[in-house]
Design a protein around this motif. Sequence first.
Motif, PDB file in Angstrom:
ATOM      1  N   TYR A 265      -3.094   0.275  -4.043  1.00  0.00           N
ATOM      2  CA  TYR A 265      -2.917  -1.087  -3.600  1.00  0.00           C
ATOM      3  C   TYR A 265      -2.231  -1.887  -4.770  1.00  0.00           C
TER       4      TYR A 265
ATOM      5  N   ASP B 274      -7.462   5.438   4.558  1.00  0.00           N
ATOM      6  CA  ASP B 274      -7.089   4.292   3.429  1.00  0.00           C
ATOM      7  C   ASP B 274      -6.915   4.504   1.917  1.00  0.00           C
TER       8      ASP B 274
ATOM      9  N   PHE C 174       0.920  -1.237  -0.039  1.00  0.00           N
ATOM     10  CA  PHE C 174       0.124  -0.041   0.050  1.00  0.00           C
ATOM     11  C   PHE C 174       0.873   1.421  -0.032  1.00  0.00           C
TER      12      PHE C 174
ATOM     13  N   GLN D 169       0.142   5.220   0.407  1.00  0.00           N
ATOM     14  CA  GLN D 169      -0.932   6.371   0.848  1.00  0.00           C
ATOM     15  C   GLN D 169      -1.033   7.512  -0.427  1.00  0.00           C
TER      16      GLN D 169
END
Length: 234
Positions: A154, A150, A96, A98
Motif C-alpha cells: 500500500y 488484500d 495498492f 497486489q
Amino acid sequence: MAAEPAAAAAAAAAAGGSPMKREISSTRAPARWLLTAGAFVHLIQMALCSSVSDVLIVKVSTPTEIIAEAGTNVKIPCTFVSSEDISAATSVTWSFQQEGSTARPITFFYYSDGKEYLGKNTPFKDRSSFVGNFSQRDASIKIANVQPVDNGTYFCDVKNPPDIVVDPGQVQLTVLEREMPVGHGRAAATPESATVMTATKSPNSGNIALNGLMVWPLVLHFCCILAFSPGCLF
C-alpha cells in the motif's frame, strides 16, 4: 644615430607599448578571465540554490509491514512532515499493488478538504475510510474485513501545496487465515444418535431418578422376583 632609438620607441608605442609592458599585460589577461569565470559560476550557483529552496518536500513515514487476521478491520498508519500550514488543498492518495503483481499500482482512495473519494472498480470500494487527522499530520486509513486477497503493498502519497514533492510511503500487508481454537475448553461434538445417561435427585422425596424414571420401584420389583424364585440365584 640618435634617430634610430627614437624610431624604435615610436614603433614600440605603435605596437602597444614597450616589450616589458606587453609581457605584463599578457600575464594579467588570464587572471581577468579567471575572475570573470568565477563570478559567472557564482551567479549560476545562486540561481540554482534559489530554485532548490523554492521546491519544498513532504516527508512521509509508514510502518514496513502489518500482519492482520482475516475478517478484521485494519488501520494502515501514515504520517507526514511539512513546513507549510495545512489547508483545503492538502490531500492524500492511497494506491495498492497486489502481492506478486508487476502491474502498476491502482489508486483506490483519495481524501482532501474533508471529503473521501473511493475508486469504483477496486476491491476496497465501501471498505476503506479515512481515520487520520491532517492537523496532526496524520493521513492514515482503515480497511474493513480484510482478506488474504488484500495481501500486497500500500502506497501513501501526501501533497500539501506548495510542498508537493514526496516519496510515497510503502506498507506491506499480510492477512492470515483465521483458525479455529484447539485445546482446553473445546468440547468434542456429540453424535445425534448417542444416548446420554444422566442421574438426578429429587429435591422433595430424596428419590433418585434415572433419565426421569424413579429408581426405588425398580429395586422393589427386582427384590420380589428374587423372593419368589430363590433358586435362580444358584
